[in-house]
Design an enzyme around this catalytic site. Structure first.
Site, PDB file in Angstrom:
ATOM      1  N   CYS A 108      -2.272   3.776  10.833  1.00 53.14           N
ATOM      2  CA  CYS A 108      -1.431   5.621  11.508  1.00 53.14           C
ATOM      3  C   CYS A 108      -2.991   5.258  12.327  1.00 53.14           C
ATOM      4  O   CYS A 108      -3.429   6.495  12.690  1.00 53.14           O
ATOM      5  CB  CYS A 108      -1.535   6.530  10.730  1.00 53.14           C
ATOM      6  SG  CYS A 108      -2.304   6.430   9.311  1.00 53.14           S
ATOM      7  N   GLU A 149       0.595   0.145  -5.625  1.00 53.96           N
ATOM      8  CA  GLU A 149      -0.979   0.892  -5.537  1.00 53.96           C
ATOM      9  C   GLU A 149      -1.720   0.915  -5.900  1.00 53.96           C
ATOM     10  O   GLU A 149      -1.862   0.915  -7.215  1.00 53.96           O
ATOM     11  CB  GLU A 149      -0.011   2.483  -4.615  1.00 53.96           C
ATOM     12  CG  GLU A 149      -1.491   3.571  -5.078  1.00 53.96           C
ATOM     13  CD  GLU A 149      -2.110   3.446  -3.758  1.00 53.96           C
ATOM     14  OE1 GLU A 149      -1.435   3.191  -2.554  1.00 53.96           O
ATOM     15  OE2 GLU A 149      -3.638   3.250  -3.839  1.00 53.96           O
ATOM     16  N   CYS A 176       0.937  -1.028   0.352  1.00 55.21           N
ATOM     17  CA  CYS A 176      -0.326   0.114   0.083  1.00 55.21           C
ATOM     18  C   CYS A 176       1.205   1.372  -0.006  1.00 55.21           C
ATOM     19  O   CYS A 176       1.232   1.861   0.813  1.00 55.21           O
ATOM     20  CB  CYS A 176      -1.163  -0.282   1.369  1.00 55.21           C
ATOM     21  SG  CYS A 176      -1.563  -1.301   1.475  1.00 55.21           S
ATOM     22  N   ASP A 231      -4.728  -5.288  -7.796  1.00 57.17           N
ATOM     23  CA  ASP A 231      -5.549  -5.167  -6.207  1.00 57.17           C
ATOM     24  C   ASP A 231      -4.052  -6.315  -5.427  1.00 57.17           C
ATOM     25  O   ASP A 231      -3.608  -6.589  -5.993  1.00 57.17           O
ATOM     26  CB  ASP A 231      -6.512  -5.815  -6.609  1.00 57.17           C
ATOM     27  CG  ASP A 231      -7.514  -5.725  -5.303  1.00 57.17           C
ATOM     28  OD1 ASP A 231      -7.948  -4.932  -5.128  1.00 57.17           O
ATOM     29  OD2 ASP A 231      -7.296  -7.136  -4.922  1.00 57.17           O
ATOM     30  N   PRO A 281       1.249   7.801  -1.048  1.00 59.02           N
ATOM     31  CA  PRO A 281       2.176   8.348  -2.213  1.00 59.02           C
ATOM     32  C   PRO A 281       4.099   8.438  -2.140  1.00 59.02           C
ATOM     33  O   PRO A 281       4.832   7.946  -2.788  1.00 59.02           O
ATOM     34  CB  PRO A 281       2.409  10.242  -1.821  1.00 59.02           C
ATOM     35  CG  PRO A 281       1.892   9.860  -0.566  1.00 59.02           C
ATOM     36  CD  PRO A 281       1.237   8.261   0.142  1.00 59.02           C
ATOM     37  N   GLY A 282       4.183   6.947  -1.617  1.00 57.83           N
ATOM     38  CA  GLY A 282       5.807   6.560  -1.145  1.00 57.83           C
ATOM     39  C   GLY A 282       6.403   6.855   0.082  1.00 57.83           C
ATOM     40  O   GLY A 282       7.815   6.956  -0.276  1.00 57.83           O
ATOM     41  N   GLY A 283       6.474   7.421   1.213  1.00 54.00           N
ATOM     42  CA  GLY A 283       6.977   7.676   2.012  1.00 54.00           C
ATOM     43  C   GLY A 283       7.944   6.748   2.769  1.00 54.00           C
ATOM     44  O   GLY A 283       9.777   6.583   2.738  1.00 54.00           O
TER      45      GLY A 283
HETATM   46  N1  SAM Z   1       2.770   4.017   2.958  1.00 52.12           N
HETATM   47  C1  SAM Z   1       2.206   4.726   1.989  1.00 52.12           C
HETATM   48  C2  SAM Z   1       3.172   6.113   2.648  1.00 52.12           C
HETATM   49  O1  SAM Z   1       4.360   5.817   3.464  1.00 52.12           O
HETATM   50  O2  SAM Z   1       3.624   6.859   1.912  1.00 52.12           O
HETATM   51  C3  SAM Z   1       0.535   5.409   2.924  1.00 52.12           C
HETATM   52  C4  SAM Z   1      -0.129   4.160   2.585  1.00 52.12           C
HETATM   53  S1  SAM Z   1      -1.878   5.237   3.071  1.00 52.12           S
HETATM   54  C5  SAM Z   1      -1.251   4.490   4.608  1.00 52.12           C
HETATM   55  C6  SAM Z   1      -2.689   3.035   2.393  1.00 52.12           C
HETATM   56  C7  SAM Z   1      -2.975   3.370   1.220  1.00 52.12           C
HETATM   57  O3  SAM Z   1      -3.232   2.115   1.142  1.00 52.12           O
HETATM   58  C8  SAM Z   1      -3.278   4.383   0.501  1.00 52.12           C
HETATM   59  O4  SAM Z   1      -2.620   4.964  -0.810  1.00 52.12           O
HETATM   60  C9  SAM Z   1      -4.276   3.419  -0.273  1.00 52.12           C
HETATM   61  O5  SAM Z   1      -5.297   3.992  -1.601  1.00 52.12           O
HETATM   62  C10 SAM Z   1      -4.040   2.034  -0.387  1.00 52.12           C
HETATM   63  N2  SAM Z   1      -5.649   1.649   0.009  1.00 52.12           N
HETATM   64  C11 SAM Z   1      -6.378   1.796  -0.019  1.00 52.12           C
HETATM   65  N3  SAM Z   1      -7.474   0.389  -0.791  1.00 52.12           N
HETATM   66  C12 SAM Z   1      -6.603  -0.391  -0.358  1.00 52.12           C
HETATM   67  C13 SAM Z   1      -7.024  -1.796  -0.811  1.00 52.12           C
HETATM   68  N4  SAM Z   1      -7.863  -2.085  -0.363  1.00 52.12           N
HETATM   69  N5  SAM Z   1      -5.690  -3.118  -0.803  1.00 52.12           N
HETATM   70  C14 SAM Z   1      -4.475  -2.027  -1.082  1.00 52.12           C
HETATM   71  N6  SAM Z   1      -4.307  -1.037  -0.467  1.00 52.12           N
HETATM   72  C15 SAM Z   1      -5.660   0.248  -0.314  1.00 52.12           C
END
Ligand code: SAM
Length: 449
Positions: free
Chosen positions: A233, A136, A112, A163, A115-117
């Site tokens: 988070c 993503e 997941c 997915d 944005p790429g952190g």
């Molecule tokens: N890891 C990222 C970072 O450090 O920049 C932040 C990720 S954020 C907490 C969670 C991510 O999961 C989002 O980009 C979101 O679009 C994605 N997401 C949403 N639904 C999802 C799903 N069903 N399966 C996998 N990823 C999903």
């Protein structure tokens, strides 16, 4: 500004290890903004960083800033020399180092990733012969991820837009899976007031179910003895400790402990680690590490190899890289890409199974024995350091990043493709013509301010 926390959230946190209601409410009422960045060690050497001296204790390259500057107006931000990242989430670095030998070649999936952190952090700690698959599921977010990966400049990465269940085709492939799951977001209430309005107990339940679905879908892709790093988070037990219990009881994983220093203020809870904003300098975060106790052994299916670049094309492309013998040039799209030799088989496999948005270094196309270079090549840390370049001052750099065409530069007779640099770091390409300079900064990345 006083943040009004949902009473149901406060109530649900009672009894969780480390929860101190008064301190928790007080730190939210104070609503202090904490800014932290993480430097890119592959681009660091050329720039003199003086922004900060206060280190994030669990990250080699993480620093707190005394105040939030305008990152948009800092050319070094656009050049990928640092990433603006919340301090608690940099603990992924410590989790990786404590659970794995990061000097060995690893196949890592950041599931997941936008944005790429976490992906840019992973890029900085894995070895150059490792592979990072940065995925993503949401298409528009995958574009932002691609942009940040390109800016970071590493070559051993593939960006996918799939997915989680699509990874089941890769049974036992990964040594590590990082699942930074979508969550109810309570840990970020201090930065995102809107998230408070959206928070509900019902949404916590939905997130918890989705987290389990994501994990069930992706776990077959982890090899036996492989490491899963799960994080959110969210402060909610249903998304944190209960997911740990479920992974142990229903998925037969075991937790792995991390050693903590007391002064860090991180609280161990049920085998996971809680970052309470009243105890650490950062936002709310939860992370846990697991080992998978069973799994299939991965074996490569029969695959059709890519046509490689011709000898002539290879000779042209080689001039643009520092160590071209470390790469193979493959036509992954209409463009040619440089892929690290040791990753060609994996990239071929991934390309046959997944929706690939980026891989290796996008070099460009060859037209009449000349490379029309891609922007990604300019930002790669592997670009040949002796290519023609022009130094821009800050004003010129911002003009370039706004994609303005009226750049006035001292060209000293240079012509053709030229790297635009700021403080010795590449920003992108321009083409120098006898009577003008064509600005090749990507339109969709330009600064609008
Ligand atoms: N890891 C990222 C970072 O450090 O920049 C932040 C990720 S954020 C907490 C969670 C991510 O999961 C989002 O980009 C979101 O679009 C994605 N997401 C949403 N639904 C999802 C799903 N069903 N399966 C996998 N990823 C999903």
């Amino acid at each position: 500004m006083v943040l009004k926390l949902p009473p149901a959230l406060i109530q649900s946190l009672e009894g969780i290890k480390g929860f101190d209601k008064e301190a928790f409410v007080a730190v939210h009422e104070k609503a202090e903004a904490i800014t932290s960045i993480r430097y890119n060690p592959s681009k660091l050497s050329t720039v003199n960083y003086q922004l900060s001296t206060e280190h994030v204790p669990w990250s080699n390259n993480g620093y707190y800033l005394p105040e939030r500057p305008s990152f948009t107006l800092d050319p070094l931000f656009h050049a990928g020399t640092y990433y603006v990242q919340e301090a608690s989430s940099m603990f992924l670095e410590e989790a990786m180092r404590q659970t794995l030998d990061v000097s060995k070649p690893l196949r890592v999936l950041d599931l997941c990733a936008a944005p790429g952190g976490k992906s840019t952090l992973l890029q900085s700690i894995i070895s150059s012969d490792s592979l990072l698959v940065s995925n993503e599921v949401i298409q528009s977010r995958a574009s932002v991820l691609r942009e940040n990966i390109i800016k970071w400049g590493s070559a051993n990465v593939v960006v996918t837009n799939n997915d989680p269940k699509d990874f089941q085709q890769l049974q036992g492939f990964f040594d590590v899976i990082v699942a930074d799951a979508p969550c109810s977001g309570s840990g970020l209430f201090r930065r995102d007031e809107e998230a408070i309005a959206e928070w509900s107990e019902h949404n916590v339940q939905l997130c918890s179910q989705r987290q389990q679905r994501i994990l069930v879908d992706v776990l077959p892709a982890l090899k036996e003895d492989g490491i899963l790093i799960y994080s959110t988070c969210s402060f909610s037990i249903d998304e944190d400790e209960k997911i740990i219990n479920w992974l142990i009881n229903d998925c037969q994983l075991s937790t792995i402990n991390c050693q903590l220093k007391e002064e860090w203020g991180i609280v161990e809870s049920n085998g996971g680690y809680r970052f309470w904003p009243d105890k650490i300098k950062g936002e709310g975060f939860f992370i846990a590490c697991f080992k998978k106790n069973d799994g299939m052994e991965f074996s490569y299916p029969r695959m059709r190899a890519f046509n490689k670049a011709t000898k002539q094309e290879t000779a042209v492309l080689s001039r643009y890289l520092d160590n071209p013998q470390q790469f193979e040039f493959l036509p992954l799209t209409d463009n040619l890409f440089a892929v690290p030799v040791e990753l060609v088989q994996d990239v071929t496999l991934l390309k046959s199974l997944l929706r690939i948005r980026y891989a290796g270094i996008e070099m460009g196309t060859i037209n009449k024995h000349e490379l029309i270079p891609e922007h990604a090549l300019a930002l790669s840390v592997h670009i040949n350091k002796t290519l023609p370049s022009a130094q821009l001052n800050k004003e010129q750099a911002l003009q370039y990043l706004r994609k303005q065409d009226n750049l006035q530069l001292e060209l000293n007779g240079m012509k053709g493709w030229c790297l635009m640099q700021y403080e010795g770091v590449n920003l992108g390409w321009a083409k120098l013509l006898p009577n003008r300079i064509n600005n090749y900064y990507p339109k969709e990345w330009r600064i609008l301010k």
